[in-house]
Every structure is written in structure tokens, then in C-alpha cells.
Scaffold this motif. Structure first.
Motif, PDB file in Angstrom:
ATOM      1  N   CYS A  40       0.814  -1.207   0.000  1.00  0.00           N
ATOM      2  CA  CYS A  40       0.000   0.000   0.000  1.00  0.00           C
ATOM      3  C   CYS A  40       0.852   1.263   0.000  1.00  0.00           C
ATOM      4  CB  CYS A  40      -0.965   0.008   1.180  1.00  0.00           C
ATOM      5  SG  CYS A  40      -0.210  -0.417   2.759  1.00  0.00           S
ATOM      6  N   GLY A  41       2.149   1.135  -0.256  1.00  0.00           N
ATOM      7  CA  GLY A  41       3.022   2.300  -0.296  1.00  0.00           C
ATOM      8  C   GLY A  41       3.421   2.676  -1.709  1.00  0.00           C
ATOM      9  N   ASN A  42       4.554   3.378  -1.806  1.00  0.00           N
ATOM     10  CA  ASN A  42       5.042   3.883  -3.087  1.00  0.00           C
ATOM     11  C   ASN A  42       6.493   3.442  -3.258  1.00  0.00           C
ATOM     12  OD1 ASN A  42       5.203   5.417  -5.489  1.00  0.00           O
ATOM     13  ND2 ASN A  42       6.069   7.135  -4.364  1.00  0.00           N
ATOM     14  N   PRO A  43       6.716   2.203  -3.714  1.00  0.00           N
ATOM     15  CA  PRO A  43       8.065   1.642  -3.810  1.00  0.00           C
ATOM     16  C   PRO A  43       8.709   1.981  -5.153  1.00  0.00           C
ATOM     17  CG  PRO A  43       6.506  -0.004  -4.456  1.00  0.00           C
ATOM     18  CD  PRO A  43       5.703   1.238  -4.147  1.00  0.00           C
ATOM     19  N   ASP A  44       9.730   1.239  -5.505  1.00  0.00           N
ATOM     20  CA  ASP A  44      10.342   1.318  -6.819  1.00  0.00           C
ATOM     21  C   ASP A  44       9.468   0.502  -7.778  1.00  0.00           C
ATOM     22  OD1 ASP A  44      11.807   1.003  -9.125  1.00  0.00           O
ATOM     23  OD2 ASP A  44      13.724   0.673  -8.123  1.00  0.00           O
ATOM     24  N   TRP A  45       8.528   1.176  -8.424  1.00  0.00           N
ATOM     25  CA  TRP A  45       7.583   0.468  -9.285  1.00  0.00           C
ATOM     26  C   TRP A  45       8.282  -0.187 -10.473  1.00  0.00           C
ATOM     27  CZ3 TRP A  45       3.406  -0.619  -6.939  1.00  0.00           C
ATOM     28  CH2 TRP A  45       2.784   0.279  -6.070  1.00  0.00           C
ATOM     29  N   VAL A 105      -1.902  -2.646  -6.239  1.00  0.00           N
ATOM     30  CA  VAL A 105      -1.446  -1.265  -6.037  1.00  0.00           C
ATOM     31  C   VAL A 105      -2.498  -0.470  -5.277  1.00  0.00           C
ATOM     32  CG1 VAL A 105      -0.719   0.837  -7.237  1.00  0.00           C
ATOM     33  CG2 VAL A 105      -0.206  -1.400  -8.240  1.00  0.00           C
ATOM     34  N   ASP A 106      -2.080   0.342  -4.318  1.00  0.00           N
ATOM     35  CA  ASP A 106      -2.981   1.309  -3.689  1.00  0.00           C
ATOM     36  C   ASP A 106      -3.165   2.458  -4.681  1.00  0.00           C
ATOM     37  OD1 ASP A 106      -4.275   3.287  -2.284  1.00  0.00           O
ATOM     38  OD2 ASP A 106      -2.870   3.347  -0.612  1.00  0.00           O
ATOM     39  N   ALA A 107      -4.057   2.243  -5.637  1.00  0.00           N
ATOM     40  CA  ALA A 107      -4.257   3.224  -6.705  1.00  0.00           C
ATOM     41  C   ALA A 107      -4.969   4.469  -6.207  1.00  0.00           C
ATOM     42  CB  ALA A 107      -5.058   2.584  -7.845  1.00  0.00           C
ATOM     43  N   SER A 145      -3.946  -5.218 -10.018  1.00  0.00           N
ATOM     44  CA  SER A 145      -5.099  -5.109  -9.130  1.00  0.00           C
ATOM     45  C   SER A 145      -5.160  -3.663  -8.648  1.00  0.00           C
ATOM     46  CB  SER A 145      -4.950  -6.081  -7.954  1.00  0.00           C
ATOM     47  OG  SER A 145      -6.064  -6.003  -7.091  1.00  0.00           O
ATOM     48  N   TRP A 146      -6.139  -2.937  -9.149  1.00  0.00           N
ATOM     49  CA  TRP A 146      -6.263  -1.505  -8.875  1.00  0.00           C
ATOM     50  C   TRP A 146      -7.011  -1.294  -7.559  1.00  0.00           C
ATOM     51  CZ3 TRP A 146      -3.949   1.931 -12.292  1.00  0.00           C
ATOM     52  CH2 TRP A 146      -3.541   1.395 -13.536  1.00  0.00           C
ATOM     53  N   GLY A 147      -6.281  -0.922  -6.509  1.00  0.00           N
ATOM     54  CA  GLY A 147      -6.884  -0.671  -5.204  1.00  0.00           C
ATOM     55  C   GLY A 147      -7.459   0.732  -5.159  1.00  0.00           C
ATOM     56  N   ILE A 148      -8.652   0.882  -5.699  1.00  0.00           N
ATOM     57  CA  ILE A 148      -9.215   2.218  -5.895  1.00  0.00           C
ATOM     58  C   ILE A 148     -10.197   2.626  -4.790  1.00  0.00           C
ATOM     59  CG2 ILE A 148     -11.198   1.519  -7.305  1.00  0.00           C
ATOM     60  CD1 ILE A 148      -8.772   4.507  -7.941  1.00  0.00           C
ATOM     61  N   ILE A 149     -10.609   1.679  -3.947  1.00  0.00           N
ATOM     62  CA  ILE A 149     -11.607   1.996  -2.908  1.00  0.00           C
ATOM     63  C   ILE A 149     -10.903   2.205  -1.572  1.00  0.00           C
ATOM     64  CG2 ILE A 149     -13.631   1.182  -1.635  1.00  0.00           C
ATOM     65  CD1 ILE A 149     -12.874  -0.195  -5.085  1.00  0.00           C
ATOM     66  N   PRO A 150     -10.955   3.406  -1.006  1.00  0.00           N
ATOM     67  CA  PRO A 150     -10.298   3.634   0.286  1.00  0.00           C
ATOM     68  C   PRO A 150     -10.999   2.858   1.395  1.00  0.00           C
ATOM     69  CG  PRO A 150     -11.668   5.518  -0.267  1.00  0.00           C
ATOM     70  CD  PRO A 150     -11.687   4.600  -1.469  1.00  0.00           C
ATOM     71  N   SER A 154      -8.120  -0.326  -1.425  1.00  0.00           N
ATOM     72  CA  SER A 154      -6.767   0.233  -1.547  1.00  0.00           C
ATOM     73  C   SER A 154      -5.797  -0.404  -0.552  1.00  0.00           C
ATOM     74  CB  SER A 154      -6.794   1.750  -1.344  1.00  0.00           C
ATOM     75  OG  SER A 154      -7.319   2.077  -0.068  1.00  0.00           O
ATOM     76  N   ARG A 155      -6.305  -0.777   0.613  1.00  0.00           N
ATOM     77  CA  ARG A 155      -5.457  -1.364   1.649  1.00  0.00           C
ATOM     78  C   ARG A 155      -6.343  -2.020   2.702  1.00  0.00           C
ATOM     79  NH1 ARG A 155      -2.082   3.343   3.994  1.00  0.00           N
ATOM     80  NH2 ARG A 155      -1.833   3.835   1.786  1.00  0.00           N
ATOM     81  N   CYS A 156      -5.743  -2.831   3.551  1.00  0.00           N
ATOM     82  CA  CYS A 156      -6.484  -3.312   4.712  1.00  0.00           C
ATOM     83  C   CYS A 156      -6.460  -2.193   5.757  1.00  0.00           C
ATOM     84  CB  CYS A 156      -5.852  -4.580   5.267  1.00  0.00           C
ATOM     85  SG  CYS A 156      -4.084  -4.433   5.577  1.00  0.00           S
TER      86      CYS A 156
END
Length: 336
Positions: free
Chosen positions: A212-217, A230-232, A257-262, A306-308
Motif C-alpha cells: 500500500c506504499g510507493n516503492p520502486d515500481w 497497487v494502492d491506486a 489489481s487496482w486498489g481504488i476503494i479507500p 486500496s489497503r487493509c
């Protein structure tokens, strides 16, 4: 090729304390999973859950903490190495997972896929510290055992799922991947990338990573994985700018997998199915403008929260709301 077209799934961690309710929610998605329930008991915490039988680790349920001891590691290592040839040594026990065995007993035949999960080795090794409060991943030999250990845990879980469904996978929950590629880590990016690729190459079945972070994509999109979660909602605007890597990933038939729902209550309450669908389409529109057509994006897409989230004050209400939105958005996109 893995099925796409906006199928719904989610991370394994749920805030429930009622096992039946958690299982029902997990089974309501297109790609269900067995729930991890850290609020039910500490041993369901994803770090504690997969620490069982790792040499040198003590799980303190009373203090809800985990500690690594080099002395204890040395004492227990030979026993571990002898037991490591026995697949069931790496089983998820009833004490560490209330849901796993029950999930295997469900009729899963109507689902296209099912998934399990485990904490990833980098997150596991960074989280658990030794007597000097140093993450155990910094010790080269301990790290070698760590990769071996989690590889066995994943293999055992995958083969249990394979007994009850023809298309399982086990994905890695890897929040630590965001940290490993920055200058604060003593486990260098160069070494981590080599070792991580070697670890992935040994895993059975489709390989997936959630974070759920912003790594080296760029590294992840070029790694040997089939599913990238991805936490999109939070990071999609950065993720889609890795356009060349995203293009190649999707053209190779991989799944995003687009994690679009907060899942955080404060964020969720300010969104609707329409606003989140529009947010997702904006990300896809950016990819369209750089040479990826909607058909390919949709064909290789899953949708997810988007995340647990375990910090909401409303128990399971926000999570239930997020899952309901997820299914609505998926239905809307499939019918466009």
C-alpha cells in the motif's frame, strides 16, 4: 492466462472478530481468500502468524510483540534444518489461523481463482528486531534462512489450496518494499533486488505482491510476478507514470489489481461509486494517452480495496462499505 476484466478481490487482513462474518465477506468477492483476523487474537497478526517455527523468534502474546534472539537462533537452527525437509513443518496451525482450514472446507468450485497470502520476506525481516533493535534482515545468514523459511511456508499453503481449487495463488503482503529502496535501509537496493528475484523464482503458482506504499515500481513491474496489487487511490497518479514498464507488464499478460476503494473511514465517507469510478478512469485515461488502449487495461485489471485497515473506530462498518462499493464499481465498469 489469468482472468481479468475487473474481477474483485482484496487483501487478507480484516478487522473482524467474528469468523463467520469475515468468511462470508471474503467469499462475496470474485476471487475469495481466507481471512487474517489480528483483532480476533494476536497470533493472527501477519508477522506473528508466519513466525511460527522460525528459529530464534519469540512471540509474546501478552505484550503483543515479536523478538529475534541470535543466541536462540543458533540453538534452534539445527532442529529447523532437519525439519525443513518435512512440508507439514510449515503448516498454518489452528492456533495461528482460525480461518484457513474452514476456507478449505468451503465449496469453491464456482470461483475462477482463490488466493491465500503471507507476509513478504522483506517486510518480515525489517519488522522483527534482535537484541540490539536491529532488523534481523540485516544479518546475511539469518536473511538466507528467512527467504528459505517463507518459501516453504508459501509452498505448503499453495499446495493446500491446490487440493481444493485448480487455480490458487498466494500473494505476498510487502509494505516493507517501500522502505528497502530508500537510503535509510542498511539492506541495499542492489542486493535486495538480486535476492528477491531469486526468491520469487522458486515460488509455486502465479506470483503476486500487494503493498500500500510507493516503492520502486520499475523494479516490481520488471520482476518475475504475475499480479501487482497497487494502492491506486493514494499512489495511482505516480504508478501510471511508469508508462513503459506498465505497458510491457500488461502486454505480457500480467494483472494489475487496482486498489481504488479507500478503507479509511474519513476518506471513504467523502467518496461515492461514481467519484471512485471517475478516479480510476482518469488513471486509465493517462495510460490511453500514452499508447495503452482501454481493452487491454480492462482485460488485465482486477479491482480491490486500496489497503487493509485496522484503525477505524467503527469496527467492520467501513470495511463492509468499502467491499460493497468495490462490487458496485466492478459491475459498473463491466457493463460499460
Amino acid at each position: 492466462m489469468l482472468p481479468g476484466k475487473a474481477l474483485t478481490t482484496a487483501m487478507g487482513i480484516l478487522p473482524h472478530t467474528n469468523l463467520q462474518e469475515a468468511q462470508k465477506l471474503a467469499l462475496s468477492l470474485d476471487i475469495p481468500f481466507w481471512p487474517q483476523l489480528p483483532r480476533f487474537r494476536f497470533k493472527e497478526d501477519m508477522y506473528a502468524q508466519f513466525a511460527e517455527h522460525f528459529p530464534g523468534i519469540k512471540v509474546d502474546e501478552e505484550k503483543q510483540s515479536l523478538h529475534f534472539s541470535h543466541e536462540r537462533f543458533a540453538e534452534e537452527l539445527d532442529e529447523y534444518l532437519e525439519a525443513s525437509v518435512i512440508p507439514d513443518h510449515f503448516a498454518l496451525s489452528e492456533e495461528s489461523s482460525a480461518a484457513f482450514s474452514g476456507f478449505l472446507e468451503q465449496d469453491l468450485s464456482a470461483y475462477k481463482m482463490v488466493h491465500g497470502q503471507t507476509v513478504g520476506p522483506i517486510s518480515f525481516g525489517l519488522k522483527i528486531c534482535d537484541e540490539e533493535r536491529k532488523p534481523m534482515i540485516y544479518n546475511d545468514f539469518v536473511r538466507e534462512i528467512l527467504y528459505d523459511f517463507l518459501g516453504h511456508k508459501i509452498s505448503w499453503q499453495y499446495h493446500q489450496l491446490k487440493k481444493v481449487h485448480p487455480n490458487p495463488f498466494v500473494w505476498l503482503d510487502e509494505p516493507g518494499l517501500e522502505m528497502i529502496f530508500n537510503s535509510l535501509s542498511a539492506y541495499t537496493s542492489e542486493v535486495a533486488q538480486v535476492e528477491y528475484r531469486a526468491f520469487l523464482s522458486k515460488l509455486p503458482g502465479p506470483k503476486g505482491i500487494h503493498l500500500c506504499g510507493n516503492p520502486d515500481w520499475a523494479f516490481l513491474l520488471n520482476a518475475d510476478i504475475d499480479i501487482l496489487s497497487v494502492d491506486a487511490f493514494s499512489w495511482g497518479h505516480i504508478f501510471v507514470r511508469y508508462i513503459d514498464e506498465v505497458k510491457e507488464f500488461l502486454r505480457r499478460g500480467k494483472i494489475i489489481s487496482w486498489g481504488i476503494i479507500p478503507t479509511l473511514t474519513s476518506e471513504l465517507n467523502s467518496e461515492t461509486a461514481e467519484s471512485l469510478t471517475a478516479r480510476l478512469h482518469e488513471l486509465w485515461k493517462f495510460l490511453n494517452q500514452h499508447g495503452l488502449d482501454d481493452d487491454l487495461i480492462f482485460d488485465r485489471a482486477w479491482l480491490a480495496p486500496s489497503r487493509c485497515c485496522l484503525i477505524n473506530g467503527d469496527g467492520t462498518i467501513s470495511i463492509d462499505q468499502a467491499f460493497a462499493l468495490l462490487k458496485t464499481i466492478s459491475c459498473n465498469i463491466q457493463n460499460i
